[in-house]
Enzyme design. Sequence first.
Site, PDB file in Angstrom:
ATOM      1  N   ALA A  69      -0.982   2.981 -10.835  1.00  0.00           N
ATOM      2  CA  ALA A  69      -0.319   1.796 -11.372  1.00  0.00           C
ATOM      3  C   ALA A  69       0.435   1.088 -10.258  1.00  0.00           C
ATOM      4  O   ALA A  69       0.262   1.413  -9.085  1.00  0.00           O
ATOM      5  CB  ALA A  69       0.636   2.198 -12.490  1.00  0.00           C
ATOM      6  N   ASN A  70       1.213   0.119 -10.611  1.00  0.00           N
ATOM      7  CA  ASN A  70       2.033  -0.586  -9.624  1.00  0.00           C
ATOM      8  C   ASN A  70       3.361  -0.960 -10.262  1.00  0.00           C
ATOM      9  O   ASN A  70       3.519  -0.834 -11.470  1.00  0.00           O
ATOM     10  CB  ASN A  70       1.286  -1.822  -9.117  1.00  0.00           C
ATOM     11  CG  ASN A  70       0.924  -2.718 -10.262  1.00  0.00           C
ATOM     12  OD1 ASN A  70       1.789  -3.237 -10.958  1.00  0.00           O
ATOM     13  ND2 ASN A  70      -0.353  -2.894 -10.501  1.00  0.00           N
ATOM     14  N   ARG A  71       4.287  -1.421  -9.463  1.00  0.00           N
ATOM     15  CA  ARG A  71       5.621  -1.738  -9.960  1.00  0.00           C
ATOM     16  C   ARG A  71       5.620  -3.127 -10.581  1.00  0.00           C
ATOM     17  O   ARG A  71       5.620  -4.121  -9.900  1.00  0.00           O
ATOM     18  CB  ARG A  71       6.632  -1.752  -8.818  1.00  0.00           C
ATOM     19  CG  ARG A  71       6.786  -0.441  -8.126  1.00  0.00           C
ATOM     20  CD  ARG A  71       7.765  -0.594  -6.962  1.00  0.00           C
ATOM     21  NE  ARG A  71       7.605   0.496  -6.024  1.00  0.00           N
ATOM     22  CZ  ARG A  71       8.044   1.731  -6.237  1.00  0.00           C
ATOM     23  NH1 ARG A  71       8.703   2.026  -7.335  1.00  0.00           N
ATOM     24  NH2 ARG A  71       7.835   2.664  -5.340  1.00  0.00           N
TER      25      ARG A  71
END
Length: 221
Positions: free
Chosen positions: A29-31
């Site tokens: 995932a990513n922020r």
Amino acid sequence: GATGPLSGRTAIVTSGPTHEPIDPVRYIANRSSGRQGHAIAAALARLGADVTLVSGPVTIPDPAGVKVVHVERAEEMRDAVVSRLPADIAVMVAAVADWRVATSSEQKIKKKPGEAPAPLQLTENPDILKTVGHHEKRPTVVVGFAAETENVEDNGRTKLERKGADLIVANDVSPETGIMGGTRNSVKIISKAGVAEWPDLSKDEVATRLADLIAGRLNGA
Ligand code: C5P
């Protein structure tokens, strides 16, 4: 029935990250908090638009006055968006994972003592903004975001062209700015006509101004 400059108009907004499964318990995932995308969906609805928000996994509540479709993966997000065309407006804010695991495991990958972990094979995800920007049912106003840590304006301009967008909202997401996950934003609005700077606004203010700008473009202002 809402009244306002966008009444009778439809909008699709993407927001949040995507989660790309590695196995049933792990993901890439990513922020992204979803704050900016959710605020834009709400702002378009306040102007009277019929808004569908396609959201990746976030911890913030669904915004008032919009339909929300919850998805996990980029391919699901792309399908949710494309199946809802035609629309008058598309604002693609989601921080879509660029890659997914080529063959995610049906079972939890077990660690074996003394053995090196199997490398992850990655494959490229669909570019949802680019798909919408070049679609035969392309919305009248297509807006993308460009989160950059350097050359914000140049990268934004390149993105405008390559993705077939009318507007790119570019921001500097270097860690020291506190923008990623924060409540404030500082953006440049890039269009064919040039660049406008909107420094230090709340994400809600960015959303309100962007909704006004979109309404102006649609209504020939
Ligand atoms: O190429 P980059 O990820 O920097 O582009 C950002 C813009 O493209 C954002 O508007 C984002 O929502 C959109 N995007 C997308 N699908 C992807 C990657 C980015 O819709 N796979």
